[in-house]
Enzyme design. Structure first.
Site, PDB file in Angstrom:
ATOM      1  N   GLN A   1       0.907  -1.178   0.210  1.00 54.96           N
ATOM      2  CA  GLN A   1       0.169  -0.237   0.363  1.00 54.96           C
ATOM      3  C   GLN A   1       1.004   1.508   0.185  1.00 54.96           C
ATOM      4  O   GLN A   1       1.144   1.210   1.033  1.00 54.96           O
ATOM      5  CB  GLN A   1      -1.238   0.196   1.081  1.00 54.96           C
ATOM      6  CG  GLN A   1      -1.852  -1.243   1.474  1.00 54.96           C
ATOM      7  CD  GLN A   1      -2.590  -1.435  -0.114  1.00 54.96           C
ATOM      8  OE1 GLN A   1      -3.726  -0.225   0.192  1.00 54.96           O
ATOM      9  NE2 GLN A   1      -2.987  -2.539  -0.545  1.00 54.96           N
TER      10      GLN A   1
ATOM     11  N   GLY B   1     -11.801   3.442   3.994  1.00 56.19           N
ATOM     12  CA  GLY B   1     -10.902   2.229   3.376  1.00 56.19           C
ATOM     13  C   GLY B   1     -10.482   3.048   2.177  1.00 56.19           C
ATOM     14  O   GLY B   1     -10.179   4.323   2.135  1.00 56.19           O
ATOM     15  N   HIS B   2      -8.681   2.123   1.992  1.00 60.80           N
ATOM     16  CA  HIS B   2      -8.418   2.715   0.892  1.00 60.80           C
ATOM     17  C   HIS B   2      -8.555   3.198  -0.322  1.00 60.80           C
ATOM     18  O   HIS B   2      -9.064   3.176  -0.644  1.00 60.80           O
ATOM     19  CB  HIS B   2      -6.720   1.639   0.591  1.00 60.80           C
ATOM     20  CG  HIS B   2      -6.968  -0.026   0.391  1.00 60.80           C
ATOM     21  ND1 HIS B   2      -6.485  -0.211  -0.430  1.00 60.80           N
ATOM     22  CD2 HIS B   2      -8.882  -0.293   0.356  1.00 60.80           C
ATOM     23  CE1 HIS B   2      -6.767  -1.121  -0.901  1.00 60.80           C
ATOM     24  NE2 HIS B   2      -8.336  -1.614  -0.548  1.00 60.80           N
ATOM     25  N   ASN B   3      -8.072   4.506  -0.505  1.00 63.65           N
ATOM     26  CA  ASN B   3      -7.834   5.259  -1.998  1.00 63.65           C
ATOM     27  C   ASN B   3      -9.354   5.873  -2.289  1.00 63.65           C
ATOM     28  O   ASN B   3      -9.638   5.709  -2.892  1.00 63.65           O
ATOM     29  CB  ASN B   3      -8.084   4.444  -3.216  1.00 63.65           C
ATOM     30  CG  ASN B   3      -6.647   3.884  -3.740  1.00 63.65           C
ATOM     31  OD1 ASN B   3      -5.951   2.644  -2.623  1.00 63.65           O
ATOM     32  ND2 ASN B   3      -6.059   4.930  -3.703  1.00 63.65           N
TER      33      ASN B   3
END
Lengths: 357, 357, 357
Positions: free
Chosen positions: C202, C243-245
């Site tokens: 990540q 969450g990511h992004n």
């Protein structure tokens, strides 16, 4: 850092279509890439994002070879076996990671005399390592981490800041514990006596097997008698709750905010999407999948996909959801039908064909 | 450690059935016990687990006396008044707890000069105790705990690592706060002015009464004006959220991931199962129970059991859930019925009995 | 502190109705106020709480002028433009906040030599500031806070105890991060290869824009490639998961226990009530609202209010919920209707009017 498309294609052993001289400064997602960025597409369903894509080059998995006939593709395509893998390889070139510091055991960490710590392990300032703890080699124990008495930790384990291990928790090798996670707090067990909740001592432990990753803020309670277990290779996202005496199989994957009550058991390869809840003593069969927000009160058979509250097989629940959407219409139809049947009965009665019901 | 069944039976004042000479090395759950372990069964519904049970001895509550006629029982049974209680007593023998260390106030804790700390209280390295804090006697304040200015803490309180008390939080006696819990963060209050959210100062506090236990990662926001209150003897599991100005009665029990919006009030003996959500200003009546994942927008009457979103009385919601499962079938029946009514009407019209509708 | 109603009315430029000499010692909510307290009512729906109100005086918004004709009003009313605002002003008089201490950079904090810290910033004992960190002016960095390498923090930022910033997180000006929040932990990304989950690095970051407030225990994962973004002025309550992004627009407001999977994007002024869940890659349109416990799998149009699982427009879902409540009754009606149609058909067949179906 700057590379030509040709140079990047060599790096990932790819085949170029288009302009091999495009200059690339960075690696970005399809949506964010500019004319000097490289991006990637690995799945057919992501192709539609190409329409707004401004990237200078794109990595594409070979199975999507038809892409080169589209009008909206970037000036250069690099075809590779696996576009995601190739992209990660290139991304690492543009974003070199900091080398792992070799700080050893900080003088500003609190380490009990009886603790044993392996070679090349970093213990940062502000970490606390209690009596009778064993930590393996090449671990990183970040600031604010608390490791209670009797914990056993394998090699190459990373524990991020402010995570807490209560006494006697064991971690296998290559385990990653993210910040603020809490392992081994008392299970939620009380006896109700004379109008008060009386605490049942929680004398079990927590055992985390090899290659498990635990997300930030996740809580895994210690067992009442035996251990709460997270099986080898399983991955838990942030803010997951695992109740006491749960035994999670190998290679499970639980998304964020999943909650398991006490004594839940799972087979291997079980997946839970976000905000799933599972009642106590339920068994989730090997390879089953629970979709987002499912609420589970009964055992789930192996290999099946369930969803809904109460959880049902996916196809069944989808049919039910479609019907729910039509409920107001169904209710109206039902009322009209009742009226029409009344009318028909009245006609039959009127003609002496039917006795009044 | 090793005991005979006879010796253990004396310990718990039980009556032996079977072999009093079986040697016991440990205490385990029914599922995990081996031929030299003792286990227990306290509830009729757990009897079926006996089939796979390999224990050398078992504690059984007297009301389940019929157990001795089963074929699948261990070689020795010890009948007692309360098998769970007796088992806990024996479990403690096999798993002696570490004695509570007497470390006093660590030199590596940060203690404000104006803080007052009672006798025999441990404050571990890395704990932070701010100005004007009072802590009672025989407390344990673990590493990484932050106690903000003006907090008042009773006697025999345990605060596990990295829990945070914002200013002016008060804790009664015998309170347990698990790791990473946060008490007294600002409530979620804003005024929407000229396109921006403007913070409303949260000038209230948090008051935790005697004998409350708060789970790991649980958050209890401070009130805007008055206190947010957790009543005497109430137990909150991990990752529970209590919004500002909630007033929770005595002896409530909330399972993990329950969320209460602001200004919720509850009577005594209220129970919420996992992932329940309650909207702001709702009152939960004394002794009511909300089952898992219930979503509550209206006051719940005392003593009732509610479930579903929106929450309804349990029996009602169960009927609805059964019907939901039959919705696709109902929809099909409805369509067939409509067709049949059409056919009957056409027949009546064809015979001149009915005018077209 | 003691004031007359007259004195308080001057303070807030209000108009008195009733007794201007009432002595006021404190400010409380309607429910808790006594004869020497002042309270307020700013919304018509809160008027019914007046019935049990024992306050000595009340601030009332001018638009509720009719209040003075009720029988249950306190002895003194102060009419003002905005009762909530006036109440906050008076509340501050009764509850003077502690002045912000000027401790500077504590010798008991761990600060990397390469870190740059602005003027009048407090770094408390036990905070950890890593290499290449920049912190602006007039910030408060509380005990137990971890700020990883490369983080950039603006001016007037508050980071409460034990919050964690992984490497390269950036915070704008006037950001507030509550205790135990974790920003920048790895996104939940794996490749499934040969029966095992293999971690996808990540390599992105987290960017928090100006005037954002992040609740206690909230987790915001770092992007895989680009940044996870929380837009200017947005407010996240406790135990929210991003969450990511994800890219959250400006002035969003998310209540507690909301969970967003990866790559969710939102327009400005989006609101999510408690326990909402949103699937990956979904877009929430500008100004839309998701009500409590909604489960969202598809894009939500701008300005609309959605609720339910799966989420539907509010009016539609309310109709469905009403029908659900009537499902058992509908099922019974359907069965009766089927029986009646059978009866009518039999009559027609019996009279030779209809052929058997």
């Amino acid at each position: 850092m700057t590379f030509t498309v040709e140079r990047l294609a060599e790096e990932v052993q790819g085949t170029i279509w288009g302009d091999r001289d495009v200059i690339i400064h960075g690696a970005e997602s399809i949506e964010r890439a500019g004319p000097h960025d490289i991006t990637f597409v690995a799945e057919r369903r992501r192709l539609r994002a190409l329409r707004q894509c401004k990237a200078g080059a794109i990595l594409v998995s070979k199975e999507l070879a038809g892409v080169k006939d589209r009008e909206d593709v970037p000036p250069a395509i690099i075809f590779v076996d696996d576009a995601q893998l190739a992209f990660i390889q290139i991304l690492r070139k543009f974003r070199p990671q900091r080398p792992r510091p070799q700080i050893g055991i900080s003088e500003d960490a609190w380490i009990a005399p009886s603790a044993k710590i392996g070679e090349a392990t970093n213990v940062y300032p502000g970490a606390y390592v209690a009596e009778d703890v064993t930590i393996g080699a090449r671990c990183d124990i970040y600031p604010g981490v608390f490791i209670g008495p009797g914990c056993r930790i394998g090699d190459e384990v990373t524990i991020y800041p402010n995570a807490v291990l209560y006494p006697d928790v064991t971690l296998g090798h290559r385990v990653i514990i993210h910040a603020g996670a809490v392992l081994g707090a008392d299970g939620f067990g009380y006896r109700f006596e004379q109008g008060r909740y009386k605490k049942i001592p929680q004398l079990g432990t927590v055992r985390i097997e090899d290659d498990v990753e635990i997300g930030a803020g996740t809580t895994i309670d210690r067992g009442m008698i035996g251990p709460t277990v997270i099986g080898e290779g399983s991955k838990l996202d942030d803010q997951v709750m695992i109740g006491h005496n749960c035994e999670i199989g190998a290679h499970n994957a639980f998304a964020s905010q999943v909650g398991l009550a006490g004594s839940v058991t799972t087979g291997d390869y079980v997946r839970c999407a976000g905000q799933v809840g599972v009642a106590d003593h339920v068994h989730l069969g090997e390879g089953c999948t629970l979709l987002a927000k499912a609420g589970v009160h009964r055992d789930i058979p192996a290999g099946k996909m369930y969803v809904g509250v109460p959880a049902r097989p996916k196809e069944e629940q989808m049919q039910i959801a479609i019907c729910e959407g039509k409920l107001p219409e169904m209710k109206k139809t039902l009322e009209q039908l009742a009226a029409e049947v009344d009318r028909l009965r009245a006609i039959l009665e009127q003609h002496g064909l039917a006795e009044p019901a």
